[in-house]
Design an enzyme around this catalytic site. Sequence first.
Site, short mmCIF file in Angstrom:
data_model
loop_
_atom_site.label_atom_id
_atom_site.label_comp_id
_atom_site.label_asym_id
_atom_site.label_seq_id
_atom_site.Cartn_x
_atom_site.Cartn_y
_atom_site.Cartn_z
N LEU A 148 1.48 -1.31 -0.46
CA LEU A 148 0.04 0.24 -0.23
C LEU A 148 1.27 1.79 -0.12
O LEU A 148 1.03 1.98 0.83
CB LEU A 148 -0.83 0.45 0.89
CG LEU A 148 -1.65 0.78 1.64
CD1 LEU A 148 -2.53 0.57 -0.80
CD2 LEU A 148 -2.74 0.83 2.56
N GLY A 149 1.79 1.32 -0.82
CA GLY A 149 2.31 2.87 -1.32
C GLY A 149 1.62 3.39 -1.74
O GLY A 149 0.24 3.03 -2.02
N ARG A 150 2.29 4.41 -2.36
CA ARG A 150 2.27 5.00 -3.48
C ARG A 150 0.93 5.42 -4.72
O ARG A 150 0.14 5.26 -4.84
CB ARG A 150 2.65 6.16 -4.04
CG ARG A 150 3.41 7.29 -3.35
CD ARG A 150 4.68 7.95 -4.81
NE ARG A 150 5.75 7.61 -5.02
CZ ARG A 150 6.77 7.57 -4.02
NH1 ARG A 150 6.76 8.22 -3.55
NH2 ARG A 150 8.09 6.69 -4.09
N ILE A 151 1.30 3.72 -4.84
CA ILE A 151 0.82 2.88 -6.63
C ILE A 151 -0.49 2.00 -5.57
O ILE A 151 -1.42 2.86 -6.77
CB ILE A 151 1.52 2.29 -7.58
CG1 ILE A 151 2.22 3.54 -8.02
CG2 ILE A 151 0.79 1.92 -8.38
CD1 ILE A 151 3.72 2.34 -8.91
N SER A 175 0.87 -5.51 3.73
CA SER A 175 2.27 -4.57 3.48
C SER A 175 2.87 -5.10 5.01
O SER A 175 2.83 -6.14 5.91
CB SER A 175 2.10 -3.15 3.54
OG SER A 175 1.66 -2.66 4.37
N ILE A 211 0.42 -5.34 -11.67
CA ILE A 211 1.37 -4.00 -12.76
C ILE A 211 2.62 -4.11 -11.97
O ILE A 211 3.67 -2.56 -11.86
CB ILE A 211 0.65 -3.00 -12.10
CG1 ILE A 211 -0.11 -2.05 -11.15
CG2 ILE A 211 -0.46 -3.49 -13.45
CD1 ILE A 211 0.61 -1.70 -10.55
N ARG A 252 6.44 -5.84 -10.17
CA ARG A 252 7.45 -6.90 -11.79
C ARG A 252 6.87 -8.06 -11.65
O ARG A 252 6.38 -8.96 -10.65
CB ARG A 252 8.48 -6.92 -10.93
CG ARG A 252 9.39 -5.65 -10.59
CD ARG A 252 9.74 -5.12 -11.96
NE ARG A 252 10.66 -3.84 -11.91
CZ ARG A 252 9.97 -2.54 -12.06
NH1 ARG A 252 8.83 -2.36 -12.93
NH2 ARG A 252 10.83 -1.27 -12.20
N ASP A 255 0.72 -6.86 -16.95
CA ASP A 255 1.49 -6.26 -17.14
C ASP A 255 3.03 -6.20 -16.98
O ASP A 255 3.76 -6.09 -17.99
CB ASP A 255 1.36 -4.60 -16.67
CG ASP A 255 1.81 -3.14 -17.90
OD1 ASP A 255 1.93 -3.57 -18.77
OD2 ASP A 255 2.33 -2.44 -16.85
N GLU A 295 11.06 -10.69 -18.98
CA GLU A 295 10.85 -9.71 -20.34
C GLU A 295 11.58 -9.18 -21.42
O GLU A 295 12.86 -9.10 -21.25
CB GLU A 295 10.31 -8.85 -19.77
CG GLU A 295 8.79 -8.29 -18.78
CD GLU A 295 9.25 -7.65 -18.16
OE1 GLU A 295 9.44 -6.34 -18.27
OE2 GLU A 295 7.59 -7.14 -17.58
N HIS A 310 4.11 -4.70 -20.70
CA HIS A 310 4.83 -3.97 -19.34
C HIS A 310 4.63 -1.99 -19.80
O HIS A 310 5.82 -1.80 -20.24
CB HIS A 310 6.38 -3.85 -19.79
CG HIS A 310 6.97 -3.52 -17.69
ND1 HIS A 310 8.22 -3.58 -17.43
CD2 HIS A 310 6.49 -2.49 -17.37
CE1 HIS A 310 8.37 -3.12 -16.44
NE2 HIS A 310 7.53 -2.25 -16.27
O1 LIG Z 1 8.17 -0.41 -14.44
C1 LIG Z 1 8.29 0.80 -14.31
C2 LIG Z 1 8.65 2.05 -13.34
O2 LIG Z 1 9.41 1.26 -12.80
O3 LIG Z 1 8.46 2.41 -13.13
#
Ligand SMILES: O=CC(=O)O
Length: 310
Positions: A149-152, A171, A227, A229, A253, A258, A276
């Site tokens: 539960l960080g910024r994103i 978290s 979303i 890694r 994503d 990759e 990604h």
């Molecule tokens: O994957 C995207 C980032 O780390 O900005």
Amino acid sequence: MESIGVLLVAQVIPYLEQELNKRYNLYRIWDFPQKSQFLIQHGASIRAVVGRSTAGADSELIDALPKLEIISSSSVGVDQIDVKKCKERGIRVTITPDVLTDEVADLAIGLILSLLRRISECDRFVRNGNWKHQLTTKFSGKTVGIVGLGRIGTAIAKRAEGFNCSICYYSRTQKQESKYKYYPNVVELASNCDILVVACSLTEETHHIINREVINALGPKGFLINIGRGKHVDEPELVSALLEGRLGGAGLDVFENEPHVPEELLSLENVVLLPHCGSGTIETRTAMADLVLGNLEAHFLGKPLLTPLV
Ligand SMILES: O=CC(=O)O
């Protein structure tokens, strides 16, 4: 500043590459088929490295650049950078936080909607001349579990609240200021949500945080969204769970290796696969580029860095 040697280690948007080229003595690593030869010839003139989420600077590269002062990454993740070594050598590291939060969170919701309502699959039907109606899964009102539960993660939670979803999270430590339900481990979180979203940063502790046990806890009616890694997820386990019907579906994503995407996923309809591209809008990539440029400029003018990590 034209004489300052800057090494670009990954393809970036043309705007950033052009600006770097205008301002510095820019080397693009892909222009040199023999990386070792490049490092012997030019390593001692490189004072800055510019990278992104797919390539940064590992210990070997850092060792080959004795004059390296700063790594400026057009990403929020630093899993491609040996941050410990940078601290030891006094090399500054900057990233591009905040400017990409909305974009990545928007894409997470896009993946959820596409997966549950099968938007990508329906699009394929229509393109193939089919007019097939099938019943899908409702998103509004579901329980969304967020890993990190960080910024994103917080931005995803806010958006999901707009769909009347209940939010819970895992978290490392409970966020006292958060109103969302906290679970002290990911298995419990997965057992108690419909949609599990991976939004934490990649560290040794979070490598394969989504393992067989977590996937089984999410279950045949559960959906996984990643979303973060690729290495957050034990990919072979994910593939077998999808093939065996032990997981409802996945919206991805990012992938473990990759740009390799496991062959088995390509024929499944209960997956949505993206290259990604979480932060990949013109607006956001330009803002990220400006931060990379701003950080380099500040560093070489001896001013405070805009978004320092180290
Ligand atoms: O994957 C995207 C980032 O780390 O900005």
